[in-house]
Design an enzyme around this catalytic site. Structure first.
Site, PDB file in Angstrom:
ATOM      1  N   GLY A 236      42.472  39.443  42.267  1.00  0.00           N
ATOM      2  CA  GLY A 236      42.617  39.335  43.712  1.00  0.00           C
ATOM      3  C   GLY A 236      43.945  38.893  44.298  1.00  0.00           C
ATOM      4  O   GLY A 236      43.984  38.408  45.420  1.00  0.00           O
ATOM      5  N   LYS A 238      46.366  40.673  45.563  1.00  0.00           N
ATOM      6  CA  LYS A 238      46.619  41.414  46.814  1.00  0.00           C
ATOM      7  C   LYS A 238      45.488  41.184  47.819  1.00  0.00           C
ATOM      8  O   LYS A 238      45.717  41.187  49.025  1.00  0.00           O
ATOM      9  CB  LYS A 238      46.812  42.901  46.513  1.00  0.00           C
ATOM     10  CG  LYS A 238      48.033  43.160  45.632  1.00  0.00           C
ATOM     11  CD  LYS A 238      48.186  44.621  45.265  1.00  0.00           C
ATOM     12  CE  LYS A 238      49.299  44.819  44.261  1.00  0.00           C
ATOM     13  NZ  LYS A 238      48.949  44.320  42.918  1.00  0.00           N
ATOM     14  N   ASP A 283      28.791  48.007  39.226  1.00  0.00           N
ATOM     15  CA  ASP A 283      27.947  48.112  38.036  1.00  0.00           C
ATOM     16  C   ASP A 283      27.126  49.405  38.048  1.00  0.00           C
ATOM     17  O   ASP A 283      26.375  49.683  37.131  1.00  0.00           O
ATOM     18  CB  ASP A 283      27.038  46.882  37.884  1.00  0.00           C
ATOM     19  CG  ASP A 283      26.335  46.512  39.181  1.00  0.00           C
ATOM     20  OD1 ASP A 283      26.330  47.359  40.106  1.00  0.00           O
ATOM     21  OD2 ASP A 283      25.798  45.398  39.280  1.00  0.00           O
ATOM     22  N   CYS A 354      51.911  49.742  39.369  1.00  0.00           N
ATOM     23  CA  CYS A 354      53.090  48.996  38.923  1.00  0.00           C
ATOM     24  C   CYS A 354      53.749  49.795  37.790  1.00  0.00           C
ATOM     25  O   CYS A 354      54.049  49.274  36.729  1.00  0.00           O
ATOM     26  CB  CYS A 354      52.737  47.572  38.510  1.00  0.00           C
ATOM     27  SG  CYS A 354      51.414  47.466  37.305  1.00  0.00           S
TER      28      CYS A 354
END
Length: 404
Positions: A236, A238, A283, A354
């Site tokens: 988390g 971002k 899930d 990234c």
């Protein structure tokens, strides 16, 4: 520098786990640093930085030392010998360092440094891939930049504190920082130190987050009161930034396939005082289908090769395989196709990685825009961040808008 036996042996143990057992460097180092409570900051820093250094330059050092994987205990000490010799560190009179061929080590270093795959210590296939996608000159600059130690950058949590106040508080705790132009909430540490022990961290005044990563939440153009879905939220980093930009107003649904990462996000959100985050584990396919057509903004921080963050994860060079890269691109496209359906008409979505490879970035966006699901979208803007130009992580982000 005087070498201490227990620190050198701890480094060798860590390297054995990373190289021979395929363990992740950051996890191994974290565990190794807990081995002896008597170690001070300098001792811990020696183990962490030496281990990362030898991981970063594994191919070059192994070639100089004439050793092959899996590395025996003796060969791990040979790698350490190369590291110490090239840094001008006087080796102690221990059996492990007998008959060190200092001149030969330096001579081999000089000749191998003329060949990029050894000089930058990368696998052949990765060198070819980088050259093919970025071109010889740009790849040369980029891989050199990605082999430098990453700076420590933090993001002020504006839900609790201003950047200027955070800077003052850290200064009182003897941690000097500097502002970074064009990164509104970022502070860079002048010297590396364990900032997780500070009161400022415990109070949730900041998060450790690279400068490039801090641009992603801004790129999504969120506003307080919106409904935002962060689709690959992980722990988390971002998500928390989005919560701060939205001033805790509206709703952020943070989804991920890994429930343990979302547990960590909950813990971080409590510390940060971020109350508008709703974590949901993926899930089953229903979790995402229920969200179709409901969000003002969607963030897809897609799984990627991580080539842009090699400076902080140097072991990724040795774990990555060309066939994994191929399957990864299919995963990225599937995620784009599926998660883009979460967006309302007129909404905006960011696709980010990234990685510095166009095949994971702009080419994926183009492929999506030419697909059936992408026909209602247009590319508003995109940005490629290169480590060689900024000194921070390599990143890519694209803002896509859905027709009203």
């Amino acid at each position: 520098m005087r070498l201490h036996r227990n620190l050198v042996f701890a480094t060798a143990d860590a390297l054995a786990e990373i190289f021979n057992e395929g363990a992740y460097a950051d996890k191994v180092i974290e565990k190794t640093l807990k081995r002896d409570k008597r170690w001070g900051a300098r001792d811990r820093s020696f183990i962490a930085e030496t281990t990362y250094d030898i991981v970063r330059w594994k191919r070059l050092y192994a070639e100089i030392a004439e050793v092959k994987e899996p590395f025996s205990r003796e060969n791990l000490f040979r790698l350490f010998t190369v590291w110490a010799t090239l840094r001008g560190i006087k080796l102690p009179d221990w059996p492990q360092f007998e008959n060190t061929p200092t001149r030969r080590i330096k001579g081999k270093f000089d000749s191998l440094s003329k060949i990029r795959k050894y000089r930058e210590s990368i696998p052949d296939w990765l060198d070819e891939k980088g050259k093919k996608e970025l071109g010889e000159q740009l790849w040369e600059k980029e891989i050199a930049a990605l082999n430098k130690q990453a700076p420590v950058v933090i993001r002020a949590n504006t839900l609790k504190i201003s950047v200027a106040e955070l800077q003052q508080k850290l200064q009182k705790e003897e941690i000097e920082t500097k502002r970074i132009k064009n990164y509104p909430e970022a502070l860079e540490l002048v010297e590396r130190s364990n900032i997780f022990r500070t009161e400022a961290f415990k109070n949730g005044f900041f998060e450790v987050q690279d400068a490039s990563s801090q641009l992603v939440a801004h790129f999504l153009e969120v506003e307080p009161g919106m409904r935002v879905v962060d689709t690959c939220a992980g722990a988390g980093g971002k998500t928390l930034h989005l919560a701060a930009l939205m001033q805790n107003k509206g709703q952020i649904i943070a989804t991920d396939i890994y429930g343990n990462k979302l547990k960590e996000l909950k813990r971080r959100a409590r510390r940060a005082g971020a109350h508008n985050i709703d974590p949901r584990t993926i899930d089953s396919t229903k979790v995402i289908k229920k969200l179709y057509g409901t969000a003002d903004r969607v963030l897809i921080d897609a799984p990627c090769s991580g080539l842009g963050v090699l400076s902080r994860n140097p072991d990724a060079k040795w774990k990555l395989q060309p066939e994994f890269l191929e399957s990864l691109r299919n995963t990225q496209f599937e995620i784009l196709e599926k998660y883009s359906r979460i967006l309302k008409p007129g909404g905006k979505m960011v696709y980010a990685t990234c990685s510095v490879l166009p095949s994971e970035n702009k080419e994926q966006v183009d492929r999506f825009l030419n697909s059936e699901n992408g026909k209602d979208f247009k590319l508003s803007k995109d940005k490629t961040i290169l480590s060689s130009e900024t000194g921070y992580d390599g990143f890519y982000m694209a803002l896509l808008e859905k027709d009203s």
